[in-house]
Design an enzyme around this catalytic site. Structure first.
Site, short mmCIF file in Angstrom:
data_model
loop_
_atom_site.label_atom_id
_atom_site.label_comp_id
_atom_site.label_asym_id
_atom_site.label_seq_id
_atom_site.Cartn_x
_atom_site.Cartn_y
_atom_site.Cartn_z
N SER A 146 53.63 38.13 58.44
CA SER A 146 53.39 39.19 59.43
C SER A 146 52.01 39.02 60.06
CB SER A 146 53.46 40.56 58.73
OG SER A 146 52.93 41.58 59.55
N TYR A 159 51.14 45.85 51.57
CA TYR A 159 52.02 45.03 52.40
C TYR A 159 51.27 43.82 52.95
CZ TYR A 159 54.95 43.83 56.46
OH TYR A 159 55.71 43.17 57.40
#
Length: 254
Positions: A146, A159
């Site tokens: 990401s 995350y």
């Protein structure tokens, strides 16, 4: 969106985790259209049944109900699958959870749970498919990272840490598995409108924020990611390994 002409991977067996979500389901459709047998792993049986139903005429897709938090059961399930159908040729480590709150509001147990799914789940899947790939002398692993890893997003620290770990694993695995003909790469996904985005408290403001930061002034779509998954899983990408490809409309340029 797909046709057989997009990329022909006929006969390849593909395992996709997080397969019923926005990115995962589009990836399943894309790989089916390219002639693959798709094994869609997730923890949402209703969505899995719907995915099987809607793709019935497109090719062979089988839903696997498996929680990646149980690493040992995950390995056993994938081993049993391969004993039944043969070696997995392509693994897409896509599953992730993404709770959002301030650093001081996360406890270490929550942090560990996120790493178990996002990182250790990917490790368990890779451990399960690796023997078959080594025996075949070829394999493709794509880890879904990401652009949050590059900074700029608050309140997502577990995350972001998990995506950083996947970047590290991509490089370590590419180095270690390369002599066996196995390619390992990562896709650093930009701001794609999926369920993950619904956690944002101000959708309109977020839309404006995204387009201001991207070089391309349109929102990315799951199919934009699926195309790159397929490319990195194809013979055309056979000399690419250990890389992180940003697919983000030109947001991050490193």
């Amino acid at each position: 969106h797909w046709s057989q002409n997009d990329m022909n991977l006929t006969g390849k067996r593909v395992l996709i985790t997080g397969a019923t979500g926005g990115l995962g389901s589009e990836a399943c459709i894309a790989f089916l259209a390219a002639g693959c047998e798709v094994f869609a792993l997730d923890i949402k049986p209703e969505r899995g049944a719907l995915l099987e139903q809607t793709t019935r005429k497109s090719g062979k897709l089988e839903y696997l109900n498996q929680n990646l938090e149980d690493r040992e059961k995950t390995r056993q399930s994938i081993k049993a699958l391969q004993d039944r159908v043969g070696a997995i040729h392509i693994l897409i480590n896509n599953a992730a959870i993404y709770p959002a709150k301030r650093f001081e509001d996360f406890d270490l147990q929550e942090y560990s749970e996120i790493q178990r799914v996002n990182v250790e789940g990917a490790i368990a899947c890779t451990q399960a498919v690796l023997p078959g790939m080594k025996k075949e002398g070829a394999g493709w692993i794509v880890n879904i990272a990401s652009i949050t890893f590059y900074g700029g997003w608050a309140n997502l620290y577990p995350y972001v840490a998990s995506k950083g770990a996947l970047v590290g694993l991509t490089r370590a695995w590419a180095r270690e598995f390369g002599p066996f003909g196995i390619n390992v790469n990562a896709i650093s996904v930009g701001a794609i409108p999926t369920d993950a985005e619904k956690i944002h408290p101000d959708p309109d403001g977020y839309q404006k924020y995204v387009l201001e930061h991207q070089s391309l002034k349109r929102r990315g779509q799951p199919r934009d990611i699926a195309h790159v998954m397929m490319f990195l899983s194809s013979p055309e990408a056979s000399f690419i390994t250990g890389q992180v490809i940003n697919v983000d409309g030109g947001w991050v340029m490193h």
